[in-house]
Write a protein that holds these residues in place. Structure first.
Motif, PDB file in Angstrom:
ATOM      1  N   LYS A   1     125.697  33.154  59.131  1.00  0.00           N
ATOM      2  CA  LYS A   1     124.693  33.170  58.060  1.00  0.00           C
ATOM      3  C   LYS A   1     124.156  31.754  57.839  1.00  0.00           C
ATOM      4  O   LYS A   1     124.914  30.780  57.923  1.00  0.00           O
ATOM      5  CB  LYS A   1     125.304  33.689  56.757  1.00  0.00           C
ATOM      6  N   PRO A   2     122.865  31.630  57.557  1.00  0.00           N
ATOM      7  CA  PRO A   2     122.253  30.298  57.417  1.00  0.00           C
ATOM      8  C   PRO A   2     122.983  29.352  56.465  1.00  0.00           C
ATOM      9  O   PRO A   2     123.152  28.173  56.782  1.00  0.00           O
ATOM     10  CB  PRO A   2     120.844  30.615  56.918  1.00  0.00           C
ATOM     11  N   ASP A   3     123.451  29.827  55.343  1.00  0.00           N
ATOM     12  CA  ASP A   3     124.140  28.947  54.381  1.00  0.00           C
ATOM     13  C   ASP A   3     125.483  28.444  54.888  1.00  0.00           C
ATOM     14  O   ASP A   3     126.069  27.527  54.283  1.00  0.00           O
ATOM     15  CB  ASP A   3     124.363  29.670  53.042  1.00  0.00           C
ATOM     16  N   PHE A   4     125.993  29.011  55.964  1.00  0.00           N
ATOM     17  CA  PHE A   4     127.303  28.631  56.480  1.00  0.00           C
ATOM     18  C   PHE A   4     127.215  27.894  57.820  1.00  0.00           C
ATOM     19  O   PHE A   4     128.242  27.593  58.423  1.00  0.00           O
ATOM     20  CB  PHE A   4     128.183  29.880  56.605  1.00  0.00           C
ATOM     21  N   ARG A   5     126.021  27.611  58.257  1.00  0.00           N
ATOM     22  CA  ARG A   5     125.851  26.887  59.523  1.00  0.00           C
ATOM     23  C   ARG A   5     126.192  25.410  59.338  1.00  0.00           C
ATOM     24  O   ARG A   5     126.184  24.895  58.241  1.00  0.00           O
ATOM     25  CB  ARG A   5     124.414  27.057  60.032  1.00  0.00           C
ATOM     26  N   ARG A   6     126.520  24.760  60.456  1.00  0.00           N
ATOM     27  CA  ARG A   6     126.878  23.345  60.487  1.00  0.00           C
ATOM     28  C   ARG A   6     128.197  23.082  59.761  1.00  0.00           C
ATOM     29  O   ARG A   6     128.432  22.000  59.245  1.00  0.00           O
ATOM     30  CB  ARG A   6     125.767  22.459  59.938  1.00  0.00           C
TER      31      ARG A   6
END
Length: 154
Positions: free
Chosen positions: A87-92
């Motif tokens: 999910k985008p908020d959990f990337r990197r």
């Protein structure tokens, strides 16, 4: 840190929403509901593995491995990473690395020769991620690169 969990047929419903959300399956190419049912069908027959990372009991990432038979040998097979989504908020946050490491460990436990995957030619972040694990680009297939990582057993 929460662990990476294997999803089986009994708890597949818990990951359906994130699979739909991921849009990894293009609805123009394939009906999304049918694609999700196909993953479940493969899972039911032990021809796929699904691993998921959850935060507060909510799936934030998943990966699907498909069982792939070697056309040159009836007894040899490998695992192919078909889908990876965070999910985008959990990337990197190294979740992609964690979930790939789980797949590599699983592949080694099943004693396969290699793991393979395809990735879009313009997905540079994915290229770096996979190459950091030792995946080697082998072929170009219609806007995708095909990668393999040989597994060693010492």
């Amino acid at each position: 840190m929460h662990e990476i969990l294997e999803i089986d047929s009994n708890n597949f419903e818990s990951v359906k929403d994130i699979i739909f959300e991921s849009k990894l399956i293009d609805e123009k190419l394939l009906n999304l509901e049918n694609a999700v049912l196909f993953i479940k069908y493969k899972l039911d027959r032990n021809k796929a593995k699904v691993f998921v990372k959850k935060e507060d009991d909510i799936p934030v990432a998943f990966i699907v491995l498909y069982y792939k038979v070697n056309p040159l040998s009836k007894i040899k097979y490998n695992w192919h990473i078909s889908y990876l989504y965070v999910k985008p908020d959990f990337r990197r946050k190294y979740i992609g690395k964690e979930i790939i490491m789980k797949c590599i460990d699983y592949a080694k436990k099943t004693k396969v020769d290699h793991i393979s995957l395809n990735t879009d030619t313009e997905n540079y972040a994915a290229h770096q991620l996979y190459e950091s694990f030792g995946f080697v680009r082998k072929n170009f297939i219609s806007n995708y690169y095909y990668y393999e990582m040989k597994l060693s057993y010492e």
